[in-house]
Design a protein around this motif. Structure first.
Motif, PDB file in Angstrom:
ATOM      1  N   VAL A 124       1.067  -0.841  -0.320  1.00  0.00           N
ATOM      2  CA  VAL A 124       0.092  -0.186  -0.486  1.00  0.00           C
ATOM      3  C   VAL A 124       0.865   1.690  -0.194  1.00  0.00           C
ATOM      4  O   VAL A 124       0.701   2.278  -0.670  1.00  0.00           O
ATOM      5  CB  VAL A 124      -1.221  -0.171   1.149  1.00  0.00           C
ATOM      6  CG1 VAL A 124      -1.865   1.593   1.680  1.00  0.00           C
ATOM      7  CG2 VAL A 124      -2.572  -1.529   1.028  1.00  0.00           C
ATOM      8  N   ILE A 125       2.132   1.139   1.019  1.00  0.00           N
ATOM      9  CA  ILE A 125       2.400   1.994   0.750  1.00  0.00           C
ATOM     10  C   ILE A 125       3.571   2.858  -0.751  1.00  0.00           C
ATOM     11  O   ILE A 125       3.769   3.740  -0.625  1.00  0.00           O
ATOM     12  CB  ILE A 125       4.081   2.434   1.992  1.00  0.00           C
ATOM     13  CG1 ILE A 125       3.784   2.198   3.362  1.00  0.00           C
ATOM     14  CG2 ILE A 125       5.053   3.254   1.751  1.00  0.00           C
ATOM     15  CD1 ILE A 125       4.780   1.712   4.242  1.00  0.00           C
ATOM     16  N   GLY A 126       3.253   1.343  -1.420  1.00  0.00           N
ATOM     17  CA  GLY A 126       4.706   1.653  -2.664  1.00  0.00           C
ATOM     18  C   GLY A 126       3.768   2.483  -3.637  1.00  0.00           C
ATOM     19  O   GLY A 126       3.779   2.530  -4.768  1.00  0.00           O
ATOM     20  N   ILE A 127       1.940   1.892  -3.604  1.00  0.00           N
ATOM     21  CA  ILE A 127       0.710   2.872  -4.377  1.00  0.00           C
ATOM     22  C   ILE A 127       0.829   3.744  -3.839  1.00  0.00           C
ATOM     23  O   ILE A 127       1.358   4.280  -5.272  1.00  0.00           O
ATOM     24  CB  ILE A 127      -0.475   2.009  -4.218  1.00  0.00           C
ATOM     25  CG1 ILE A 127      -0.476   0.097  -4.637  1.00  0.00           C
ATOM     26  CG2 ILE A 127      -1.342   3.104  -4.632  1.00  0.00           C
ATOM     27  CD1 ILE A 127      -1.901   0.071  -4.117  1.00  0.00           C
ATOM     28  N   PHE A 128       1.313   4.531  -2.670  1.00  0.00           N
ATOM     29  CA  PHE A 128       1.424   5.755  -3.089  1.00  0.00           C
ATOM     30  C   PHE A 128       2.638   6.319  -3.360  1.00  0.00           C
ATOM     31  O   PHE A 128       2.604   7.520  -4.236  1.00  0.00           O
ATOM     32  CB  PHE A 128       1.091   6.669  -1.877  1.00  0.00           C
ATOM     33  CG  PHE A 128       0.010   5.683  -1.214  1.00  0.00           C
ATOM     34  CD1 PHE A 128      -1.100   7.527  -1.379  1.00  0.00           C
ATOM     35  CD2 PHE A 128      -0.589   5.497  -0.531  1.00  0.00           C
ATOM     36  CE1 PHE A 128      -2.606   6.776  -1.030  1.00  0.00           C
ATOM     37  CE2 PHE A 128      -2.004   5.000   0.442  1.00  0.00           C
ATOM     38  CZ  PHE A 128      -3.302   6.038  -0.011  1.00  0.00           C
TER      39      PHE A 128
END
Length: 267
Positions: free
Chosen positions: A227-231
């Motif tokens: 999820v951090i990677g998506i941002f």
């Protein structure tokens, strides 16, 4: 924490970055990262992948809903048969596959090998779709949306079964279907596909909760990194052209698919 675990968690971050950058494709990395870097068996890895892909796609879908890019009518028509198919596949079909399927000479084809080879074939198809990626009306924001319900429902069922077996989101199958069958412009197709992926992946995962022991501590950490990677990916999207990146990623997925087939059958 050893080097393979560190690489595995970096892989989780990369999955999210790719999803954020090109709106799909990241989920195709989830199973190889879990199997080859974190040594999780393929059946459990496909289940974990559904959860990671589902949560990550939901985050992306919520961003797109805010931008009014999601076509809810198409999403519902596609998602209902897809989530019925993926839930049924995970709950009944995958557990029914025997541990030892057949023997070719002295080579025993097990359930784990069969799942990984089938997954690699899906990777090869995905890579071709990403490398070619041409479409006449994809960028026409004013194109009229046409609902070919029977075809959308059939495609939903097919994608649901494939998602259930390999644990990937199936965006590379959904996006062309939405573009060709519902005449959605590319931006709307990508946005709508994330919502469909989120719904069917999370419902498919529910079919696994009853069949498998889930390591929630590990799974939530891995998902949080994605999820951090998506941002990070959404931020980088402002500076990098998605279409060029998609082709480069397509070549990477092609090489990975060939490697998995060789590793499972020859090496």
């Amino acid at each position: 924490m050893d080097i393979m675990q560190i690489l595995g968690y970096l892989g989780a971050l990369l999955i999210g970055v790719v999803l954020g950058l090109i709106g799909g494709g990241g989920s195709i990395l989830t199973v190889p990262v879990l199997v080859y870097l974190l040594f999780i068996n393929p059946v459990t890895a496909t289940a974990y992948s559904l959860f990671v892909v589902g949560v990550s796609s939901l985050v992306g879908a919520l961003q797109n809903i805010k931008k009014k890019l999601v076509d809810f009518k198409t999403a519902i028509v596609f998602a209902i048969p897809a989530f019925i198919a993926v839930y049924t596949t995970r709950k009944y079909l995958v557990p029914a596959i025997p541990d030892e399927i057949f023997t070719i000479g002295s080579f025993l084809v097990t359930k784990d090998i069969a799942i990984m080879v089938f997954f690699a074939i899906i990777m090869l198809l995905a890579s071709i779709s990403m490398i070619r990626g041409k479409c006449a009306h994809c960028n026409d924001e004013n194109a009229k949306v046409v609902y070919n319900y029977p075809l959308i429902i059939i495609e939903g069922l097919v994608v649901g079964v494939l998602t259930g077996i390999v644990g990937a989101g199936g965006g590379f199958l959904i996006i062309p279907a939405l573009v060709i069958m519902a005449k959605l412009p590319m931006k709307k197709a990508v946005a709508t596909s994330l919502l469909i992926i989120a719904i069917k992946s999370l419902i498919g995962f529910i079919g696994d909760v009853e069949n498998l022991d889930i390591d929630w501590s590990f799974l939530l950490k891995f998902t949080a990194l994605s999820v951090i990677g998506i941002f990070v990916g959404i931020y980088l999207n402002k500076f990098i052209k998605g279409e060029k990146l998609k082709k480069a990623f397509g070549w990477f997925v092609l090489i990975m698919g060939i490697y998995i087939i060789l590793k499972e059958t020859v090496l």
